[in-house]
Design an enzyme around this catalytic site. Structure first.
Site, PDB file in Angstrom:
ATOM      1  N   GLY A 276       0.788  -1.232   0.000  1.00  0.00           N
ATOM      2  CA  GLY A 276       0.000   0.000   0.000  1.00  0.00           C
ATOM      3  C   GLY A 276       0.815   1.275   0.000  1.00  0.00           C
ATOM      4  O   GLY A 276       0.249   2.352   0.156  1.00  0.00           O
ATOM      5  N   GLU A 318       4.848  -5.833   1.545  1.00  0.00           N
ATOM      6  CA  GLU A 318       4.465  -6.310   0.206  1.00  0.00           C
ATOM      7  C   GLU A 318       4.183  -5.152  -0.737  1.00  0.00           C
ATOM      8  O   GLU A 318       3.047  -4.957  -1.181  1.00  0.00           O
ATOM      9  CB  GLU A 318       3.205  -7.177   0.333  1.00  0.00           C
ATOM     10  CG  GLU A 318       3.370  -8.375   1.242  1.00  0.00           C
ATOM     11  CD  GLU A 318       2.033  -9.029   1.602  1.00  0.00           C
ATOM     12  OE1 GLU A 318       0.962  -8.453   1.318  1.00  0.00           O
ATOM     13  OE2 GLU A 318       2.076 -10.121   2.174  1.00  0.00           O
ATOM     14  N   PRO A 319       5.188  -4.349  -1.065  1.00  0.00           N
ATOM     15  CA  PRO A 319       4.931  -3.241  -1.986  1.00  0.00           C
ATOM     16  C   PRO A 319       4.680  -3.752  -3.405  1.00  0.00           C
ATOM     17  O   PRO A 319       5.365  -4.662  -3.866  1.00  0.00           O
ATOM     18  CB  PRO A 319       6.230  -2.427  -1.939  1.00  0.00           C
ATOM     19  CG  PRO A 319       7.283  -3.401  -1.512  1.00  0.00           C
ATOM     20  CD  PRO A 319       6.598  -4.446  -0.670  1.00  0.00           C
ATOM     21  N   GLY A 320       3.684  -3.205  -4.061  1.00  0.00           N
ATOM     22  CA  GLY A 320       3.435  -3.531  -5.471  1.00  0.00           C
ATOM     23  C   GLY A 320       3.690  -2.279  -6.287  1.00  0.00           C
ATOM     24  O   GLY A 320       4.735  -2.105  -6.923  1.00  0.00           O
ATOM     25  N   ARG A 321       2.731  -1.359  -6.189  1.00  0.00           N
ATOM     26  CA  ARG A 321       2.798  -0.083  -6.918  1.00  0.00           C
ATOM     27  C   ARG A 321       4.132   0.646  -6.722  1.00  0.00           C
ATOM     28  O   ARG A 321       4.693   1.198  -7.667  1.00  0.00           O
ATOM     29  CB  ARG A 321       1.664   0.777  -6.356  1.00  0.00           C
ATOM     30  CG  ARG A 321       1.431   2.106  -6.951  1.00  0.00           C
ATOM     31  CD  ARG A 321       0.462   2.905  -6.044  1.00  0.00           C
ATOM     32  NE  ARG A 321      -0.622   2.109  -5.512  1.00  0.00           N
ATOM     33  CZ  ARG A 321      -1.829   1.993  -6.072  1.00  0.00           C
ATOM     34  NH1 ARG A 321      -2.113   2.680  -7.146  1.00  0.00           N
ATOM     35  NH2 ARG A 321      -2.753   1.218  -5.532  1.00  0.00           N
ATOM     36  N   ARG A 358      -8.029   2.467 -14.396  1.00  0.00           N
ATOM     37  CA  ARG A 358      -8.010   3.122 -13.081  1.00  0.00           C
ATOM     38  C   ARG A 358      -8.757   4.450 -13.055  1.00  0.00           C
ATOM     39  O   ARG A 358      -9.326   4.822 -12.047  1.00  0.00           O
ATOM     40  CB  ARG A 358      -6.574   3.283 -12.576  1.00  0.00           C
ATOM     41  CG  ARG A 358      -5.920   1.930 -12.236  1.00  0.00           C
ATOM     42  CD  ARG A 358      -4.577   2.091 -11.542  1.00  0.00           C
ATOM     43  NE  ARG A 358      -4.703   2.629 -10.206  1.00  0.00           N
ATOM     44  CZ  ARG A 358      -4.480   3.873  -9.869  1.00  0.00           C
ATOM     45  NH1 ARG A 358      -4.101   4.765 -10.785  1.00  0.00           N
ATOM     46  NH2 ARG A 358      -4.636   4.278  -8.635  1.00  0.00           N
ATOM     47  N   TYR A 362     -11.510   4.210 -10.396  1.00  0.00           N
ATOM     48  CA  TYR A 362     -11.226   4.895  -9.123  1.00  0.00           C
ATOM     49  C   TYR A 362     -11.193   6.412  -9.261  1.00  0.00           C
ATOM     50  O   TYR A 362     -10.788   7.094  -8.326  1.00  0.00           O
ATOM     51  CB  TYR A 362      -9.853   4.495  -8.585  1.00  0.00           C
ATOM     52  CG  TYR A 362      -9.558   3.025  -8.476  1.00  0.00           C
ATOM     53  CD1 TYR A 362     -10.386   2.193  -7.733  1.00  0.00           C
ATOM     54  CD2 TYR A 362      -8.443   2.476  -9.087  1.00  0.00           C
ATOM     55  CE1 TYR A 362     -10.089   0.851  -7.603  1.00  0.00           C
ATOM     56  CE2 TYR A 362      -8.134   1.131  -8.964  1.00  0.00           C
ATOM     57  CZ  TYR A 362      -8.968   0.318  -8.225  1.00  0.00           C
ATOM     58  OH  TYR A 362      -8.666  -1.010  -8.098  1.00  0.00           O
ATOM     59  N   CYS A 389     -16.427   2.446 -26.427  1.00  0.00           N
ATOM     60  CA  CYS A 389     -17.821   2.903 -26.529  1.00  0.00           C
ATOM     61  C   CYS A 389     -18.397   3.118 -25.142  1.00  0.00           C
ATOM     62  O   CYS A 389     -19.264   2.367 -24.684  1.00  0.00           O
ATOM     63  CB  CYS A 389     -18.638   1.883 -27.292  1.00  0.00           C
ATOM     64  SG  CYS A 389     -18.011   1.691 -28.942  1.00  0.00           S
ATOM     65  N   TYR A 419      -0.896  -1.799 -12.023  1.00  0.00           N
ATOM     66  CA  TYR A 419      -2.353  -1.904 -12.132  1.00  0.00           C
ATOM     67  C   TYR A 419      -2.909  -1.333 -13.446  1.00  0.00           C
ATOM     68  O   TYR A 419      -4.063  -0.919 -13.492  1.00  0.00           O
ATOM     69  CB  TYR A 419      -3.046  -1.259 -10.912  1.00  0.00           C
ATOM     70  CG  TYR A 419      -2.581  -1.873  -9.615  1.00  0.00           C
ATOM     71  CD1 TYR A 419      -2.907  -3.191  -9.296  1.00  0.00           C
ATOM     72  CD2 TYR A 419      -1.780  -1.164  -8.729  1.00  0.00           C
ATOM     73  CE1 TYR A 419      -2.454  -3.776  -8.126  1.00  0.00           C
ATOM     74  CE2 TYR A 419      -1.329  -1.744  -7.549  1.00  0.00           C
ATOM     75  CZ  TYR A 419      -1.663  -3.047  -7.257  1.00  0.00           C
ATOM     76  OH  TYR A 419      -1.216  -3.637  -6.098  1.00  0.00           O
TER      77      TYR A 419
HETATM   78  C1  LIG Z   1      -2.434  -8.240   0.621  1.00  0.00           C
HETATM   79  C2  LIG Z   1      -1.881  -7.213  -0.295  1.00  0.00           C
HETATM   80  N1  LIG Z   1      -0.553  -7.000  -0.287  1.00  0.00           N
HETATM   81  C3  LIG Z   1       0.018  -6.084  -1.094  1.00  0.00           C
HETATM   82  C4  LIG Z   1      -0.746  -5.334  -1.962  1.00  0.00           C
HETATM   83  C5  LIG Z   1      -0.056  -4.341  -2.843  1.00  0.00           C
HETATM   84  O1  LIG Z   1      -0.525  -3.064  -2.685  1.00  0.00           O
HETATM   85  P1  LIG Z   1       0.250  -1.844  -3.361  1.00  0.00           P
HETATM   86  O2  LIG Z   1       0.440  -2.165  -4.798  1.00  0.00           O
HETATM   87  O3  LIG Z   1      -0.655  -0.698  -3.148  1.00  0.00           O
HETATM   88  O4  LIG Z   1       1.558  -1.739  -2.642  1.00  0.00           O
HETATM   89  C6  LIG Z   1      -2.136  -5.505  -2.000  1.00  0.00           C
HETATM   90  C7  LIG Z   1      -2.965  -4.711  -2.907  1.00  0.00           C
HETATM   91  O5  LIG Z   1      -4.134  -4.785  -3.003  1.00  0.00           O
HETATM   92  C8  LIG Z   1      -2.712  -6.490  -1.147  1.00  0.00           C
HETATM   93  O6  LIG Z   1      -4.035  -6.714  -1.146  1.00  0.00           O
END
Ligand SMILES: Cc1ncc(COP(=O)(O)O)c(C=O)c1O
Length: 461
Positions: A276, A318-321, A358, A362, A389, A419
């Site tokens: 997050g 757990e960084p994604g973004r 997105r 959102y 469309c 995303y």
């Molecule tokens: C359990 C969990 N971990 C990690 C993430 C990654 O979030 P972000 O990409 O915002 O860091 C998410 C995103 O929904 C998640 O649900």
């Protein structure tokens, strides 16, 4: 992200009275907080990873997702350094996943958080070490769980009573002891600078802390010899810019760690705080840097555990973004420019909600620039829209562009590494764009463009 006007749905076009930021002083400026590291202009054109966007467009077509490899690697290193040897980083693969990306993550010492059998399959196909994979999901199927245990994934994050029984049975059948964490819903919702700490935990993920379900889940797991409970997990939101929400969450989870010790007699060694961590999409977005985030999280967990007289657990995130978002840029070609008299100018590009949902989903806000040339024309407030469309098919709701914007121009949208490709669809039977890795002056498709033949191959007349 902006708040929706009262009564509006996500897809609604904003009212004309909506507040719009004034035109920037320099339309060509590339804010280093938003664009991939090293992005510059040469002769007016945007250059990503040493490659001119006009060359990317010519070689791979448009729309195209470009991903600056050195930017992804730099962010991985920064997280790795920040959390050090006593922390674990699991990249949240839902943000974007390809085999090349798995390799980069592996080389940078980052683990993987996968949420489905599909994500796990890509990771395994890339040869990613299974013991550094953590598996999430609120409805993992028996097949997915079996695939995970057979592969030897390092951690499974348990999400329901049914899953505890399922996984225990599978691990027993396969003759292994599977390491697991229990996902806890702590009643904290965080976004940017705001968080809400609530008592109720009305969501589909995890076990409620407040109701006692999480403690009960830990008790059940500890009784099962085929499962080894190593810790607790909590994820509180997305696009978070400060640690206030984590502070409340850590306080609550530390309380649960203490209850597990006091009532079940076990001190759990791991605490996964989820992902997050926010990134800059537009000017003024000001995310916390990983070192400061890591320092603050460590201090919060240490303080809370010390208060409960617990040893500090190993922290995982757990960084994604935050690892891939800023490295990605989507390049579109302008097809039409339409002045809707007295209202606004619509600039239509050759992609839209199928490659970036997105904005529609959102009301997300993005930074966009004319990428293929320079222009002295005065700024014009436009709405950049896609080719689908759907009137909610908006790429950037309020975009200041040079007023001589014309068909054939290339537009680049920043911070689209996360995303976008992973949430892309084939709406209107539009094939999905390629994902192109750029670096050292070279571009290479790491996911090729879909074709109409690909789509027709799935269609069984
Ligand atoms: C359990 C969990 N971990 C990690 C993430 C990654 O979030 P972000 O990409 O915002 O860091 C998410 C995103 O929904 C998640 O649900």
């Amino acid at each position: 992200m902006r708040a929706h006007p009262a009564g509006a749905r996500h897809g609604d076009v904003a009212p004309l009275t909506q507040q719009v930021a004034p035109a920037p002083a320099d339309l060509a400026y590339l804010d280093p907080a938003i664009w991939p590291i090293g992005t510059e202009r040469r002769g007016g054109a945007v250059v990503l990873g040493g490659v001119d966007v006009r060359d990317i467009a010519e070689q791979h077509g448009t729309p195209v997702y470009a991903l600056v490899e050195s930017d992804v690697r730099a962010r991985c290193r920064s997280y790795r350094d920040a959390f050090g040897d006593d922390g674990d980083i699991y990249y949240a693969a839902k943000a974007l996943l390809t085999r090349a990306l798995c390799r980069w993550m592996d080389e940078e010492g980052i683990g993987l958080d996968v949420s489905t059998g599909g994500e796990l399959a890509v990771a395994l196909a890339a040869g990613f070490p299974a013991d550094r994979i953590l598996m999430h999901g609120n409805n993992k199927t028996v097949d997915e769980l079996r695939q995970a245990v057979t592969a030897g994934v390092g951690r499974v994050v348990l999400d329901s009573d049914i899953e505890i029984a399922r996984l225990a049975h599978i691990a027993e059948e396969l003759g292994v002891c599977q390491r697991v964490l229990v996902r806890v819903t702590v009643g904290v919702e965080a976004h940017t600078h705001e968080f809400i700490a609530t008592a109720h935990e009305d969501q589909k993920f995890g076990f409620s802390l407040g109701s006692g379900a999480a403690l009960e889940a830990a008790r059940r797991v500890l009784m099962l010899p085929s499962l080894e409970l190593v810790g607790l997990h909590s994820h509180i939101g997305s696009q978070i810019f400060d640690t206030a929400g984590f502070d409340v969450a850590a306080h609550r989870v530390a309380g649960l760690l203490a209850s597990v010790r006091d009532t079940l007699g076990v001190t759990l060694p791991e605490l996964d705080l989820g992902g997050g961590f926010g990134i800059a999409y537009v000017a003024g977005d000001d995310p916390v840097d990983p070192h400061s985030m890591a320092k603050q999280l460590r201090a919060i967990v240490q303080r809370e555990c010390a208060a409960a007289q617990l040893p500090t657990p190993r922290i995982a995130v757990e960084p994604g973004r935050a690892l891939v978002g800023p490295a990605g840029v989507t390049i579109y070609e302008v097809g039409t420019v339409k002045d809707v008299d007295g209202i606004r100018t619509y600039v239509s590009v050759d992609g839209g909600m199928s490659d970036n949902i997105r904005t529609a989903l959102y009301d997300a806000d993005y930074t966009i620039t004319l990428a293929s040339r320079e222009s002295d024309a005065p700024p014009l407030l436009t709405r950049v829209v896609g080719k689908h469309c759907e009137s909610g098919d908006v790429v950037v709701r309020d975009a200041w562009l040079p007023s001589d914007i014309a068909p054939g121009d290339l537009l680049a949208v920043a911070a689209t590494g996360a995303y976008c490709r992973s949430m892309a669809s084939n709406y209107n039977n539009v094939p999905r764009p390629p994902l192109v890795a750029v670096g050292n002056g070279v571009s290479r498709a790491i996911v090729r463009r879909e074709t109409i033949d690909d789509l027709l191959a799935l269609d069984q007349p």
